[in-house]
Write an enzyme that holds these catalytic residues in place. Structure first.
Site, PDB file in Angstrom:
ATOM      1  N   LYS A 262       0.851  -1.188   0.000  1.00  0.00           N
ATOM      2  CA  LYS A 262       0.000   0.000   0.000  1.00  0.00           C
ATOM      3  C   LYS A 262       0.892   1.244   0.000  1.00  0.00           C
ATOM      4  CE  LYS A 262      -3.973  -2.015   2.425  1.00  0.00           C
ATOM      5  NZ  LYS A 262      -4.989  -1.937   1.362  1.00  0.00           N
ATOM      6  N   ASP A 273      -7.950  -4.765   9.890  1.00  0.00           N
ATOM      7  CA  ASP A 273      -8.431  -5.552   8.753  1.00  0.00           C
ATOM      8  C   ASP A 273      -8.936  -6.927   9.208  1.00  0.00           C
ATOM      9  OD1 ASP A 273      -9.023  -5.398   6.075  1.00  0.00           O
ATOM     10  OD2 ASP A 273      -7.131  -6.288   5.418  1.00  0.00           O
ATOM     11  N   ARG A 336     -10.347 -11.702  -0.151  1.00  0.00           N
ATOM     12  CA  ARG A 336     -11.153 -12.682  -0.891  1.00  0.00           C
ATOM     13  C   ARG A 336     -10.429 -14.028  -0.978  1.00  0.00           C
ATOM     14  NH1 ARG A 336     -11.379  -8.853  -6.047  1.00  0.00           N
ATOM     15  NH2 ARG A 336     -11.195  -7.318  -4.388  1.00  0.00           N
TER      16      ARG A 336
HETATM   17  N1  BES Z   1      -8.317  -4.333   3.487  1.00  0.00           N
HETATM   18  C1  BES Z   1      -8.417  -3.742   2.214  1.00  0.00           C
HETATM   19  C2  BES Z   1      -9.705  -2.945   2.028  1.00  0.00           C
HETATM   20  C3  BES Z   1      -9.918  -1.803   2.984  1.00  0.00           C
HETATM   21  C4  BES Z   1      -9.450  -0.567   2.714  1.00  0.00           C
HETATM   22  C5  BES Z   1     -10.651  -1.991   4.129  1.00  0.00           C
HETATM   23  C6  BES Z   1      -9.670   0.477   3.595  1.00  0.00           C
HETATM   24  C7  BES Z   1     -10.889  -0.956   4.999  1.00  0.00           C
HETATM   25  C8  BES Z   1     -10.405   0.281   4.732  1.00  0.00           C
HETATM   26  C9  BES Z   1      -8.382  -4.812   1.133  1.00  0.00           C
HETATM   27  O1  BES Z   1      -7.609  -5.915   1.408  1.00  0.00           O
HETATM   28  C10 BES Z   1      -7.818  -4.162  -0.092  1.00  0.00           C
HETATM   29  O2  BES Z   1      -6.719  -3.731  -0.049  1.00  0.00           O
HETATM   30  N2  BES Z   1      -8.619  -4.121  -1.145  1.00  0.00           N
HETATM   31  C11 BES Z   1      -8.230  -3.545  -2.378  1.00  0.00           C
HETATM   32  C12 BES Z   1      -8.554  -4.537  -3.466  1.00  0.00           C
HETATM   33  C13 BES Z   1      -7.993  -4.151  -4.808  1.00  0.00           C
HETATM   34  C14 BES Z   1      -6.497  -4.367  -4.823  1.00  0.00           C
HETATM   35  C15 BES Z   1      -8.667  -5.007  -5.856  1.00  0.00           C
HETATM   36  C16 BES Z   1      -9.042  -2.279  -2.608  1.00  0.00           C
HETATM   37  O3  BES Z   1     -10.192  -2.221  -2.189  1.00  0.00           O
HETATM   38  O4  BES Z   1      -8.494  -1.357  -3.197  1.00  0.00           O
HETATM   39 ZN    ZN Z   2      -7.402  -6.351   3.452  1.00  0.00          ZN
HETATM   40 ZN    ZN Z   3      -5.542  -5.660   0.950  1.00  0.00          ZN
END
Ligand code: BES
Ligand code: ZN
Ligand code: ZN
Length: 491
Positions: A262, A273, A336
């Site tokens: 990130k 998370d 997922r």
């Molecule tokens: N844990 C994150 C999603 C998230 C972000 C939860 C902020 C709570 C607050 C998840 O694992 C993630 O990073 N999702 C990505 C998926 C993408 C790479 C397809 C997203 O949502 O951008």
């Molecule tokens: Zn996540």
């Molecule tokens: Zn993630």
């Protein structure tokens, strides 16, 4: 029992929830002068307005808390009002209070509903994650006396409220915990310890068992961390003849994104998370305390998503136990991957239906903001979720499992890619991904709570920090589903 029915000689303040239409008059004696007639401004009854009236003698003062317009007062208003009042009283370091529900007599709520909602909001609103604070800074939650006619119904409502609050506070405690104190195995140990000597049986599947079970997603996501992944399994089975209901909660104890690191300035909230996992743990607490005749299993696939020499690489192909192959497009779409294993496992355990909950996508927050969780799945299960959402005040909004977007997950060399190739509908494509791992004979509902895991400043019964969202919702959902199985209506 938290929330004592009756009056107290020692109450330092009488709390009076009032509606906007209420006229509050009183007399006051100041230093031997003539009594002064006083009246509260009508705005004292505005929703969430706090009005203190302090007594010059040693008689208790009064705290009026506004509920808004009388016809619109419901249990959720009362919960929020109690949350505000609880924090206000705690700030003043008061130890004993009494609540007078006189003004609620003209509302559509029963005394039992009001008393229960008050206690639920009071406990949740006065929550604080203060384990790491000095003793002096720790909160003392005042004792509450409730001025209501005692009855079995009132007592039962208060018991329900107390266990809902306890479960939610357990979920908040876990989600608020810093990531150095909560690795996958520490989370598992916390759960084991918590449910010791209860009706919940906890099993923790270590890496060797995950390998035997072929949990490709959980093993791969956990590979980059020195703290190994585990699957936490909690069972509460009081009547094995009843259909098995499964709960699945994402348990990523920290999500760095992995190799697809990130890039945000501050990702410390990714310690939460595992908030979905925390809410299924909290729901199990509520369900086991309810002692309902149920058959429920909760699964928390727990891992730390880290980059590292052994980490999952973009481009890798995983094979799941249902034969589906998944190519990794982005290691940050890890939720997922671990949920897929747990959904497959739920079916192997014989679950008739399953609800999963996860902080899954930013996209869901983009679509629904921080007040509504996304919900997808079989309509009967979604319907029950919407129904109980209204009861507990945890809002959900249904989004489609749009077949039109299924192809967004196509991969060149595997059956699926873990991320969409199109930059739209991210929350929906995540749900479509999960759907591929749900056996056709198992009913399924999915909740994306990414926007609801925490709140930056206290609001009503939501104290600052982790909200514990989903705990009361899932517990109530299981209770309702079980009741529906009994009555065979709408199943
Ligand atoms: N844990 C994150 C999603 C998230 C972000 C939860 C902020 C709570 C607050 C998840 O694992 C993630 O990073 N999702 C990505 C998926 C993408 C790479 C397809 C997203 O949502 O951008
Ligand atoms: Zn996540
Ligand atoms: Zn993630």
């Amino acid at each position: 029992m938290k929330g004592i029915i009756g009056c107290s000689e020692d109450a330092q303040v009488i709390i009076v929830p009032i509606c906007k239409e209420d006229v509050v008059r009183g007399g006051m004696m100041v230093g031997g002068d003539e009594p002064v007639e006083m009246e509260l401004r009508p705005s004292a009854g505005d929703k969430e307005a706090l009005t203190w009236v302090c007594s010059p003698s040693d008689r208790p003062g009064m705290l009026f808390i506004g509920l808004g317009e009388r016809t619109r007062v419901d249990v959720e208003c009362v919960r929020h009002a109690a949350g505000y009042a609880g924090r206000a009283v705690m700030r003043d370091k008061l130890e004993q209070v009494q609540v007078s529900f006189g003004s609620l007599a003209q509302c559509s709520l029963s005394a039992a509903e009001a008393a229960g909602a008050w206690m639920e909001g009071w406990s949740l609103g006065s929550y604080a994650f203060d384990q790491y604070k000095s003793a002096a800074a720790k909160r003392v939650v005042p004792v509450v006396y409730l001025e209501v006619e005692p009855s079995e119904v009132v007592e039962e409502r208060i018991r329900v409220a107390n266990r809902r609050a306890e479960g939610t506070m357990l979920a908040r405690d876990l989600a608020n915990e810093p990531p150095n104190a909560l690795r996958p195995e520490t989370l598992a140990r916390r759960v084991q310890k918590h449910f010791e000597d209860t009706l919940v049986r906890v099993e923790v599947l270590p890496v060797s068992s995950l390998e035997l079970q072929g949990m490709a997603g959980l093993l791969s996501v956990g590979r980059g961390s020195v703290h190994p992944p585990v699957l936490i399994k909690m069972s509460y089975v009081t009547d094995p003849s009843k259909p098995l209901i499964a709960l699945v909660g994402k348990g990523i104890t920290f999500d760095t994104g992995g190799i697809s690191l990130k890039r945000d300035y501050n990702i410390s909230d990714m310690r939460m998370d595992m908030a979905g996992g925390a809410s299924v743990i909290g729901a199990m607490e509520i369900l086991s305390r309810s002692e309902a005749a149920l058959n429920v299993v909760a699964l928390v696939p727990a891992a730390e998503n880290m980059p590292g020499g052994n980490a999952l690489l973009p481009g890798e192909i995983l094979t799941y136990t249902n034969g589906i192959t998944v190519q990794i497009g982005n290691t940050d779409a890890e939720g997922r991957l671990v949920l897929a294993d747990a959904l497959l496992y739920a079916h192997r355990l014989g679950a008739a239906e399953v609800a999963d909950i996860a902080t899954l996508t930013y996209s869901c927050t983009g679509a629904l903001g921080s007040k509504y969780a996304g919900v997808w799945g079989d309509q009967a299960l979604v319907d029950t979720m919407q129904e109980v959402a209204a009861l507990v005040g945890e809002k959900v909004w249904q989004l489609p499992l749009a077949d039109e977007y299924d192809s967004y997950l196509d991969s060149d060399c595997a059956e699926l890619c873990n991320v969409s190739s199109v930059g739209e509908a991210g929350a929906i494509t995540a749900a479509l991904f999960l759907r591929r791992f749900v056996h056709p004979s198992m009913k399924w509902v999915h909740l994306d709570m990414a926007g609801l895991k925490e709140i930056s400043a206290a609001k009503g019964y939501l104290a600052q920090g982790a909200t514990g969202f989903g705990t009361r919702l899932l517990a109530e959902w299981v209770l309702h589903r079980a009741a529906q199985h009994e009555g065979k209506e709408g199943v």
